[in-house]
Design a protein around this motif. Structure first.
Motif, PDB file in Angstrom:
ATOM      1  N   VAL A  48       0.776  -1.105   0.024  1.00 30.76           N
ATOM      2  CA  VAL A  48      -0.052  -0.015  -0.009  1.00 30.76           C
ATOM      3  C   VAL A  48       0.833   1.365  -0.063  1.00 30.76           C
ATOM      4  CG1 VAL A  48      -1.825   1.156   1.168  1.00 30.76           C
ATOM      5  CG2 VAL A  48      -1.836  -1.192   1.161  1.00 30.76           C
ATOM      6  N   SER A  49       1.060   1.904  -1.172  1.00 32.10           N
ATOM      7  CA  SER A  49       1.877   3.114  -1.400  1.00 32.10           C
ATOM      8  C   SER A  49       1.042   4.322  -2.148  1.00 32.10           C
ATOM      9  CB  SER A  49       3.155   2.695  -1.933  1.00 32.10           C
ATOM     10  OG  SER A  49       2.748   2.063  -3.236  1.00 32.10           O
ATOM     11  N   VAL A  50       1.639   5.240  -2.261  1.00 30.42           N
ATOM     12  CA  VAL A  50       1.206   6.370  -2.995  1.00 30.42           C
ATOM     13  C   VAL A  50       0.901   5.841  -4.594  1.00 30.42           C
ATOM     14  CG1 VAL A  50       1.300   8.765  -3.886  1.00 30.42           C
ATOM     15  CG2 VAL A  50       2.086   8.188  -1.607  1.00 30.42           C
ATOM     16  N   ARG A  51       1.774   5.081  -5.039  1.00 31.25           N
ATOM     17  CA  ARG A  51       1.644   4.640  -6.392  1.00 31.25           C
ATOM     18  C   ARG A  51       0.317   3.665  -6.573  1.00 31.25           C
ATOM     19  NH1 ARG A  51       4.663   3.588 -10.932  1.00 31.25           N
ATOM     20  NH2 ARG A  51       6.279   4.824 -10.036  1.00 31.25           N
ATOM     21  N   THR A  52       0.142   2.571  -5.417  1.00 30.55           N
ATOM     22  CA  THR A  52      -0.872   1.727  -5.589  1.00 30.55           C
ATOM     23  C   THR A  52      -2.441   2.428  -5.507  1.00 30.55           C
ATOM     24  OG1 THR A  52      -0.652   1.002  -3.416  1.00 30.55           O
ATOM     25  CG2 THR A  52       0.197  -0.405  -4.919  1.00 30.55           C
ATOM     26  N   ILE A  53      -2.433   3.490  -4.586  1.00 32.66           N
ATOM     27  CA  ILE A  53      -3.392   4.248  -4.391  1.00 32.66           C
ATOM     28  C   ILE A  53      -3.829   5.151  -5.503  1.00 32.66           C
ATOM     29  CG2 ILE A  53      -4.607   6.019  -2.939  1.00 32.66           C
ATOM     30  CD1 ILE A  53      -2.961   5.265  -0.547  1.00 32.66           C
ATOM     31  N   SER A  54      -2.596   5.616  -6.209  1.00 30.17           N
ATOM     32  CA  SER A  54      -3.003   6.455  -7.303  1.00 30.17           C
ATOM     33  C   SER A  54      -3.654   5.566  -8.356  1.00 30.17           C
ATOM     34  CB  SER A  54      -1.834   7.002  -8.063  1.00 30.17           C
ATOM     35  OG  SER A  54      -1.313   7.934  -6.969  1.00 30.17           O
ATOM     36  N   MET A  55      -3.190   4.272  -8.623  1.00 33.58           N
ATOM     37  CA  MET A  55      -3.554   3.312  -9.568  1.00 33.58           C
ATOM     38  C   MET A  55      -4.899   3.023  -9.189  1.00 33.58           C
ATOM     39  SD  MET A  55      -1.971  -0.235 -10.741  1.00 33.58           S
ATOM     40  CE  MET A  55      -2.412  -1.022  -9.229  1.00 33.58           C
ATOM     41  N   LEU A  56      -5.152   2.923  -8.066  1.00 33.43           N
ATOM     42  CA  LEU A  56      -6.529   2.516  -7.574  1.00 33.43           C
ATOM     43  C   LEU A  56      -7.483   3.588  -8.203  1.00 33.43           C
ATOM     44  CD1 LEU A  56      -7.803   0.843  -4.312  1.00 33.43           C
ATOM     45  CD2 LEU A  56      -8.775   3.025  -5.389  1.00 33.43           C
ATOM     46  N   VAL A  57      -7.259   4.742  -7.816  1.00 35.48           N
ATOM     47  CA  VAL A  57      -8.104   5.856  -7.879  1.00 35.48           C
ATOM     48  C   VAL A  57      -8.372   6.107  -9.382  1.00 35.48           C
ATOM     49  CG1 VAL A  57      -8.482   8.390  -7.763  1.00 35.48           C
ATOM     50  CG2 VAL A  57      -7.759   7.004  -5.731  1.00 35.48           C
ATOM     51  N   ILE A  58      -7.220   6.071 -10.316  1.00 37.91           N
ATOM     52  CA  ILE A  58      -7.364   6.502 -11.726  1.00 37.91           C
ATOM     53  C   ILE A  58      -8.126   5.287 -12.503  1.00 37.91           C
ATOM     54  CG2 ILE A  58      -5.790   6.824 -13.658  1.00 37.91           C
ATOM     55  CD1 ILE A  58      -3.740   8.265 -12.033  1.00 37.91           C
ATOM     56  N   VAL A  59      -7.767   4.303 -12.226  1.00 33.15           N
ATOM     57  CA  VAL A  59      -8.353   3.118 -13.072  1.00 33.15           C
ATOM     58  C   VAL A  59      -9.758   2.868 -12.499  1.00 33.15           C
ATOM     59  CG1 VAL A  59      -7.987   0.722 -13.943  1.00 33.15           C
ATOM     60  CG2 VAL A  59      -6.004   2.091 -13.117  1.00 33.15           C
ATOM     61  N   SER A  60     -10.033   3.051 -11.414  1.00 37.92           N
ATOM     62  CA  SER A  60     -11.140   2.791 -10.877  1.00 37.92           C
ATOM     63  C   SER A  60     -12.282   3.888 -11.455  1.00 37.92           C
ATOM     64  CB  SER A  60     -11.408   2.775  -9.467  1.00 37.92           C
ATOM     65  OG  SER A  60     -10.669   1.436  -9.159  1.00 37.92           O
ATOM     66  N   LEU A  61     -11.735   4.849 -12.012  1.00 40.07           N
ATOM     67  CA  LEU A  61     -12.648   5.846 -12.596  1.00 40.07           C
ATOM     68  C   LEU A  61     -13.763   5.344 -13.655  1.00 40.07           C
ATOM     69  CD1 LEU A  61     -10.374   8.976 -12.769  1.00 40.07           C
ATOM     70  CD2 LEU A  61     -12.411   8.749 -11.519  1.00 40.07           C
ATOM     71  N   GLY A  62     -13.194   4.092 -14.294  1.00 44.13           N
ATOM     72  CA  GLY A  62     -14.032   3.453 -15.250  1.00 44.13           C
ATOM     73  C   GLY A  62     -15.309   3.124 -14.461  1.00 44.13           C
ATOM     74  N   GLY A  63     -15.322   2.650 -13.285  1.00 44.15           N
ATOM     75  CA  GLY A  63     -16.563   2.476 -12.657  1.00 44.15           C
ATOM     76  C   GLY A  63     -17.512   3.532 -12.556  1.00 44.15           C
ATOM     77  N   LEU A  64     -16.644   4.614 -12.133  1.00 41.89           N
ATOM     78  CA  LEU A  64     -17.396   5.920 -11.736  1.00 41.89           C
ATOM     79  C   LEU A  64     -18.117   6.424 -12.849  1.00 41.89           C
ATOM     80  CD1 LEU A  64     -17.931   8.424 -10.009  1.00 41.89           C
ATOM     81  CD2 LEU A  64     -15.836   9.543 -10.548  1.00 41.89           C
ATOM     82  N   ILE A  65     -17.587   6.266 -14.079  1.00 41.16           N
ATOM     83  CA  ILE A  65     -18.197   6.606 -15.140  1.00 41.16           C
ATOM     84  C   ILE A  65     -19.396   5.740 -15.555  1.00 41.16           C
ATOM     85  CG2 ILE A  65     -17.753   6.555 -17.887  1.00 41.16           C
ATOM     86  CD1 ILE A  65     -14.755   6.952 -17.431  1.00 41.16           C
ATOM     87  N   PHE A  66     -19.195   4.626 -15.299  1.00 38.60           N
ATOM     88  CA  PHE A  66     -20.609   3.759 -15.474  1.00 38.60           C
ATOM     89  C   PHE A  66     -21.519   4.113 -14.401  1.00 38.60           C
ATOM     90  CE2 PHE A  66     -22.403  -0.411 -13.940  1.00 38.60           C
ATOM     91  CZ  PHE A  66     -23.563  -0.361 -14.861  1.00 38.60           C
ATOM     92  N   GLY A  67     -21.234   4.113 -13.349  1.00 38.30           N
ATOM     93  CA  GLY A  67     -21.962   4.581 -12.246  1.00 38.30           C
ATOM     94  C   GLY A  67     -22.985   5.731 -12.330  1.00 38.30           C
TER      95      GLY A  67
END
Length: 557
Positions: A48-67
């Motif tokens: 769990v690092s800044v890199r993994t959190i950034s990846m989580l937020v940026i890539v998961s925006l795909g779900g935000l777009i759908f929702g």
């Protein structure tokens, strides 16, 4: 260390080395720069690092777009200006027109999810994500540009659906192939978290704009939808490509660097070495015949028919749990206790859905996939049985309806009970079947089949999403709350299917999960499964041996 032929899925011969070398000549220069002590001096990986959190937020925006796109349309069909411009005779939507406008997104997502796999395999996960974001933006432009054409709205939602469908495959896929194994389930499940956040956010914005008497009432919400794909495109530029895709394309050094950065350790750390070693062995097994697997091997490959059909079934059952039924029919239920504003109702249900998904990220990593899905399925079964029974036998409607066709209920005690179990259902769904199915489907396939198999499985989700959204008004008008018994049966069936067919994948590398399915580990024993002795010995060798030769084949000394 050579993987046994049963794990390869094809018979190997003494000539395999030459075939592998011919099939993947880029492996000849790859090395494991690890000494006996090099891994020990670095300690544990920082998953769990800044890199993994950034990846989580940026890539998961795909779900935000759908929702967000899903949440906004349910509010639009109730907005006076949207009804005036696009409803039948400008007064009321027919079931067919409303179902077409709402459901065409799901048809688009079906096409996008099937097309996403081959495109992602050919051009990479990053470029594909960018492409599907652009497609979604085009769909929004088509919708927002119209004045009175409901057909243009429908076509725009169809095009936007292409983008949503592609992202629904690529978001979990990218997370599964890049995230550290210790938090992989939570990171994939974040896709569902962002879906629920997008739905809730759209509900809130619709509530703030529904009183506007011009086209701005729906165009504001629609315009805000441009922000998320734009941010996703900009953010993905700074993220690495999937390491497993890079390896398959011969970019070994880049693959190693990405894995090391994901774990927050040096490139010669044992965690990196073991993961790269597993990727290499699986790739060698896949390429033993020196040819790329044809698409139909998603059904004919090693235990692939089992897994592809399992993914299709799990995604279908995620829809057949009945979550969308509650979001569709919740307004009528809440009317029974005097809460008649549909936008307030939507915000309450959306808020519960969003808030309950947070604990789901903890559940998926600390209780395992199997226990969570079985428990969640049984809880949802109980909630739906009570909901359907109370609605069918205790909540009696009046003999008349208002001008909009809304039925008014007077038994507030029964209505309160139904609302309580509606909320309990949403909590159970949001903590289990909502996020965890996405994680499972992203984990159970080997690299060479993952993109196409996930495409087929996700297409199943969208088919049932469309069927439920389109036919629910017709079914409810005929059988009312008894519709809930159908969903209750599906929830119970889901728990049984998980117990009998789903292997536990918590904390395991993707290559280990593949081995479990290929070697036919009984699912109910999979939580305690230990890799074969030769695989464990190979991992120990990887940690301690100096790898200064080539990577054409890793053999036991």
């Amino acid at each position: 260390m050579a993987i046994p032929s049963v794990l390869r899925g094809r018979e190997s011969t003494s000539s395999d080395k030459s075939k592998d070398s011919a099939a993947a000549p880029h492996l000849a220069n790859d090395q494991f720069p690890v000494t006996a002590s090099s891994g020990q001096q670095y300690g544990k990986a920082q998953v769990v690092s800044v890199r993994t959190i950034s990846m989580l937020v940026i890539v998961s925006l795909g779900g935000l777009i759908f929702g967000f796109d899903t949440g906004q349309i349910s509010g639009f069909v109730a907005m006076p200006n949207f009804v005036k411009n696009f409803a039948n005779n400008g007064t009321k939507f027919s079931n067919v027109r409303e179902g077409t406008i709402v459901g065409l997104l799901s048809i688009g997502t079906l096409v996008g999810s099937v097309a996403a796999g081959p495109i992602a395999d050919a051009f990479g996960r990053k470029k594909s994500i960018i492409t599907w974001c652009v497609v979604f933006i085009i769909g929004v432009i088509i919708q927002i540009a119209t004045m009175t054409s409901w057909i243009q709205i429908a076509v725009g939602r169809l095009v936007a659906g292409f983008g949503v469908g592609g992202l629904s495959v690529l978001t979990p896929m990218y997370q599964s192939e890049t995230a550290p194994r210790q938090v992989r389930g939570a990171m994939i499940s974040a896709y569902q978290l962002f879906i629920t956040f997008g739905i809730f956010l759209a509900y809130c914005i619709n509530y703030g704009t529904e009183a506007i008497q011009s086209r701005a009432s729906w165009r504001i919400t629609m315009g805000i939808g441009f922000i998320f794909p734009t941010v996703m495109i900009a953010g993905i530029m700074f993220l690495p490509e999937s390491p497993r895709w890079e390896y398959r394309k011969g970019r070994i050094d880049s693959c190693r660097t990405t894995i090391a950065k994901s774990y927050g350790v040096p490139e010669d750390h044992p965690e990196v070495v073991k993961e790269l070693h597993d990727i290499k062995e699986k790739f060698d097994a896949e390429m033993v015949n020196g040819v790329k697997a044809p698409w139909y091997e998603v059904f004919t490959g090693p235990r692939m028919a089992y897994r592809t059909l399992l993914g299709i079934t799990l995604q279908a059952l995620q829809q057949l749990t009945g979550a969308n039924f509650f979001f569709y029919y919740g307004t009528s239920i809440f009317t029974s206790i005097g809460l008649s504003n549909s936008f307030v109702t939507s915000m309450i249900l959306g808020g519960i859905n969003f808030g309950s998904t947070f604990p789901g990220l903890y559940v998926v990593e600390h209780f395992g996939r199997r226990k969570a899905l079985i428990t969640g399925g049984l809880c949802m079964f109980v909630c739906f049985m009570i909901f359907a029974s109370v609605g069918s036998f205790s909540l009696q409607p009046t003999a008349t309806t208002d001008a909009a066709g809304t039925i008014t209920y007077h038994n507030k005690t029964a209505g309160t009970v139904m609302i309580v179990f509606t909320c309990l259902f949403i909590v159970s769904y949001a903590m289990t079947w909502g996020p965890i199915v996405w994680a499972l489907v992203a984990e159970i396939y080997p690299s060479q089949y993952r993109a196409r198999s996930m495409g087929f499985a996700t297409a199943s989700n969208w088919i049932w999403n469309f069927l439920i959204s389109f036919f629910t008004p017709f079914i409810v008008s005929d059988i009312n709350f008894r519709y809930g018994y159908i969903f209750a049966a599906c929830c119970f069936a889901g728990a049984v299917i998980v117990y009998l067919f789903v292997c536990e994948s918590q904390g395991r590398r993707l290559e280990e999960i593949d081995t479990m399915y290929v070697t036919k580990v009984p699912p109910w024993r999979s939580s305690k499964w230990v890799p074969p002795a030769d695989l464990l010995e190979g991992d120990k060798k990887v940690e301690g041996e100096q790898r200064d030769g080539d990577m054409e084949r890793v053999e036991k000394v």
